[in-house]
Structures are given as structure tokens and as C-alpha cells.
Write a protein that holds these residues in place. Structure first.
Motif, PDB file in Angstrom:
ATOM      1  N   PRO A  43     -37.586 -18.440 -50.957  1.00  0.00           N
ATOM      2  CA  PRO A  43     -36.835 -19.034 -49.847  1.00  0.00           C
ATOM      3  C   PRO A  43     -37.387 -18.215 -48.632  1.00  0.00           C
ATOM      4  O   PRO A  43     -37.085 -16.843 -48.634  1.00  0.00           O
ATOM      5  N   ILE A  44     -37.823 -18.730 -47.607  1.00  0.00           N
ATOM      6  CA  ILE A  44     -38.314 -18.145 -46.335  1.00  0.00           C
ATOM      7  C   ILE A  44     -37.409 -18.747 -45.085  1.00  0.00           C
ATOM      8  O   ILE A  44     -37.279 -19.857 -45.268  1.00  0.00           O
ATOM      9  N   ILE A  45     -36.754 -17.811 -44.545  1.00  0.00           N
ATOM     10  CA  ILE A  45     -36.019 -18.399 -43.193  1.00  0.00           C
ATOM     11  C   ILE A  45     -36.646 -17.892 -42.043  1.00  0.00           C
ATOM     12  O   ILE A  45     -36.789 -16.490 -41.919  1.00  0.00           O
ATOM     13  N   TYR A  46     -36.792 -18.717 -41.304  1.00  0.00           N
ATOM     14  CA  TYR A  46     -37.525 -18.279 -39.949  1.00  0.00           C
ATOM     15  C   TYR A  46     -36.384 -17.836 -39.102  1.00  0.00           C
ATOM     16  O   TYR A  46     -35.324 -18.536 -39.028  1.00  0.00           O
ATOM     17  N   TYR A  47     -36.643 -16.748 -38.473  1.00  0.00           N
ATOM     18  CA  TYR A  47     -35.590 -16.074 -37.756  1.00  0.00           C
ATOM     19  C   TYR A  47     -34.763 -17.080 -36.870  1.00  0.00           C
ATOM     20  O   TYR A  47     -35.171 -17.851 -35.932  1.00  0.00           O
ATOM     21  N   GLY A  48     -33.460 -16.805 -36.935  1.00  0.00           N
ATOM     22  CA  GLY A  48     -32.707 -17.996 -36.059  1.00  0.00           C
ATOM     23  C   GLY A  48     -32.120 -19.202 -36.666  1.00  0.00           C
ATOM     24  O   GLY A  48     -31.173 -19.566 -36.209  1.00  0.00           O
ATOM     25  N   ASP A  49     -32.909 -19.651 -37.525  1.00  0.00           N
ATOM     26  CA  ASP A  49     -32.409 -20.835 -38.227  1.00  0.00           C
ATOM     27  C   ASP A  49     -31.316 -20.499 -38.943  1.00  0.00           C
ATOM     28  O   ASP A  49     -30.164 -21.641 -39.192  1.00  0.00           O
ATOM     29  N   GLU A  50     -30.734 -19.387 -39.666  1.00  0.00           N
ATOM     30  CA  GLU A  50     -29.693 -19.328 -40.140  1.00  0.00           C
ATOM     31  C   GLU A  50     -28.318 -19.067 -39.106  1.00  0.00           C
ATOM     32  O   GLU A  50     -27.420 -19.124 -39.485  1.00  0.00           O
ATOM     33  N   ALA A  51     -29.017 -18.998 -37.897  1.00  0.00           N
ATOM     34  CA  ALA A  51     -28.015 -18.643 -36.824  1.00  0.00           C
ATOM     35  C   ALA A  51     -27.698 -20.267 -35.916  1.00  0.00           C
ATOM     36  O   ALA A  51     -26.753 -20.147 -35.181  1.00  0.00           O
ATOM     37  N   GLY A  52     -28.230 -21.113 -36.462  1.00  0.00           N
ATOM     38  CA  GLY A  52     -28.141 -22.409 -35.788  1.00  0.00           C
ATOM     39  C   GLY A  52     -28.943 -22.649 -34.713  1.00  0.00           C
ATOM     40  O   GLY A  52     -28.591 -23.422 -33.715  1.00  0.00           O
ATOM     41  N   MET A  53     -30.002 -21.729 -34.386  1.00  0.00           N
ATOM     42  CA  MET A  53     -30.868 -22.069 -33.355  1.00  0.00           C
ATOM     43  C   MET A  53     -31.576 -23.562 -33.181  1.00  0.00           C
ATOM     44  O   MET A  53     -31.869 -24.191 -34.215  1.00  0.00           O
ATOM     45  N   GLU A  54     -31.528 -24.010 -32.049  1.00  0.00           N
ATOM     46  CA  GLU A  54     -32.209 -25.354 -31.638  1.00  0.00           C
ATOM     47  C   GLU A  54     -33.493 -25.170 -31.088  1.00  0.00           C
ATOM     48  O   GLU A  54     -33.831 -24.127 -30.677  1.00  0.00           O
ATOM     49  N   GLY A  55     -34.345 -26.185 -31.163  1.00  0.00           N
ATOM     50  CA  GLY A  55     -35.552 -25.992 -30.290  1.00  0.00           C
ATOM     51  C   GLY A  55     -36.792 -27.016 -30.815  1.00  0.00           C
ATOM     52  O   GLY A  55     -37.032 -27.041 -32.107  1.00  0.00           O
ATOM     53  N   TYR A  56     -37.394 -27.694 -29.850  1.00  0.00           N
ATOM     54  CA  TYR A  56     -38.361 -28.508 -30.324  1.00  0.00           C
ATOM     55  C   TYR A  56     -39.636 -27.683 -30.773  1.00  0.00           C
ATOM     56  O   TYR A  56     -39.767 -26.484 -30.690  1.00  0.00           O
ATOM     57  N   LYS A  57     -40.838 -28.439 -30.670  1.00  0.00           N
ATOM     58  CA  LYS A  57     -42.010 -27.775 -31.024  1.00  0.00           C
ATOM     59  C   LYS A  57     -42.515 -26.559 -29.788  1.00  0.00           C
ATOM     60  O   LYS A  57     -41.886 -26.545 -28.918  1.00  0.00           O
ATOM     61  N   ASP A  58     -43.343 -25.764 -30.346  1.00  0.00           N
ATOM     62  CA  ASP A  58     -43.700 -24.782 -29.637  1.00  0.00           C
ATOM     63  C   ASP A  58     -43.942 -25.009 -28.104  1.00  0.00           C
ATOM     64  O   ASP A  58     -44.659 -26.241 -28.034  1.00  0.00           O
ATOM     65  N   PRO A  59     -43.504 -24.446 -27.330  1.00  0.00           N
ATOM     66  CA  PRO A  59     -42.982 -23.227 -27.300  1.00  0.00           C
ATOM     67  C   PRO A  59     -41.485 -22.836 -27.321  1.00  0.00           C
ATOM     68  O   PRO A  59     -40.589 -21.841 -27.504  1.00  0.00           O
ATOM     69  N   PHE A  60     -40.787 -24.195 -27.496  1.00  0.00           N
ATOM     70  CA  PHE A  60     -39.117 -24.225 -27.403  1.00  0.00           C
ATOM     71  C   PHE A  60     -38.706 -23.651 -28.972  1.00  0.00           C
ATOM     72  O   PHE A  60     -37.436 -23.480 -28.846  1.00  0.00           O
ATOM     73  N   ASN A  61     -39.217 -23.498 -29.792  1.00  0.00           N
ATOM     74  CA  ASN A  61     -38.869 -22.898 -30.952  1.00  0.00           C
ATOM     75  C   ASN A  61     -39.030 -21.506 -31.405  1.00  0.00           C
ATOM     76  O   ASN A  61     -38.744 -21.135 -32.206  1.00  0.00           O
TER      77      ASN A  61
END
Length: 165
Positions: free
Chosen positions: A100-118
């Protein structure tokens, strides 16, 4: 990087496409030798994709012009639905073969559309602590149950309502 499983999880949880999930998982885990399957990088989000919470919760952002996407946030109802789906996605991610790989912030409920908003900075002042604890708890289960790290997978049933494997 196991993008096919990521896409299949999103298709399943956001659109109810259980056939795609089943087909993808059976194909990957049925064709890869266990040594390869157990080293797949199972991600839900990355710097190359929209945030997993956004992918699971709200497609309204796709209708917005580029310049309005930076400040866009899901409605409370969409966010609640996305959090529920994200919990299920993490459960799948933590229980299928691979790493399992977790992109920083996904575990904290971050929102964001595609680059650069992610690629926003980590929400230190307002992380979703319940989601963080949930992710940590599933990580501990995965670590303590060896079948999740080195087991085989067998599919019993996958429907639009549940997946049993």
C-alpha cells in the motif's frame, strides 16, 4: 505503480462498476507470480492523479474553468460520501496483495483536482484525524496479519454492493 487497480477501485466505489474491479483484480493477481504481485505498489492517489477524495466524491470540479479549480471544495454532502468511499478504498488497498502506497495528505482528507491542485501543502492545521486513525488502524491490521502481506487472493463474490475476497 499499480494504476490499473487504482482505476478499478475508483470505478467500483464511485460508479458501481464491480465488473471492472473484478476483471482487473482477477487479471492482475491471476497472471502475476506471487513474488511480483506482492511487490506491486498499490496506490490510490499520486502526484500524477487527482486526489483520491476528489475522485471518489465530486465530479462537479470537472465542469469548472481551470482558474476556479484552485479554490474549489466539495459540498459537505459530497465530502461525507467521499470519506465513506475512501474508507472502503483504503480497506481494499490494505487487503489485496502488494504494497500500500499513501500519497501525502490522502490519509488526512485532502481534496484537489489534477496537477497542480493535487499538490497543495499538507493540512497541518486541519487534518481529518478520524481518517488518519482509520488508515493507521488498517495499516496495523495489515502488518499483523501475514496473509495480507504474503497471502494469495481468491475472489468469492464481487457485486455492486460488496466485494468478498
Amino acid at each position: 505503480m499499480n494504476y490499473p487497480v487504482q482505476k478499478a477501485i475508483i470505478a467500483y466505489l464511485a460508479h458501481g462498476d464491480f465488473a471492472h474491479l473484478r476483471r482487473t483484480l482477477v487479471s492482475i493477481y491471476g497472471h502475476y507470480p506471487p513474488e511480483a504481485a506482492n511487490t506491486l505498489m498499490n496506490l490510490l492517489g499520486s502526484h500524477d492523479t487527482e486526489r483520491i477524495l476528489t475522485a471518489l466524491g465530486d465530479k462537479e470540479v470537472e465542469k469548472l474553468p481551470y482558474e476556479k479549480r484552485a479554490g474549489y471544495r466539495m459540498s459537505a454532502a459530497s465530502r461525507k460520501r467521499a470519506i465513506t468511499r475512501l474508507r472502503l478504498a483504503v480497506c481494499i488497498q490494505m487487503t489485496v496483495p502488494g504494497v500500500p502506497i499513501i500519497y501525502y495528505g490522502d490519509e488526512a482528507g485532502m481534496e484537489g483536482y489534477k496537477d497542480p491542485f493535487n499538490r497543495r501543502t499538507y493540512p497541518w492545521s486541519s487534518p481529518d484525524r478520524e481518517l488518519i486513525e482509520y488508515t493507521k488502524a488498517l495499516g496495523k491490521v495489515r502488518k499483523n496479519v501475514k496473509a495480507f502481506a504474503k497471502g494469495n487472493i481468491r475472489f468469492i463474490e464481487v457485486t455492486s454492493d460488496y466485494a468478498v475476497f
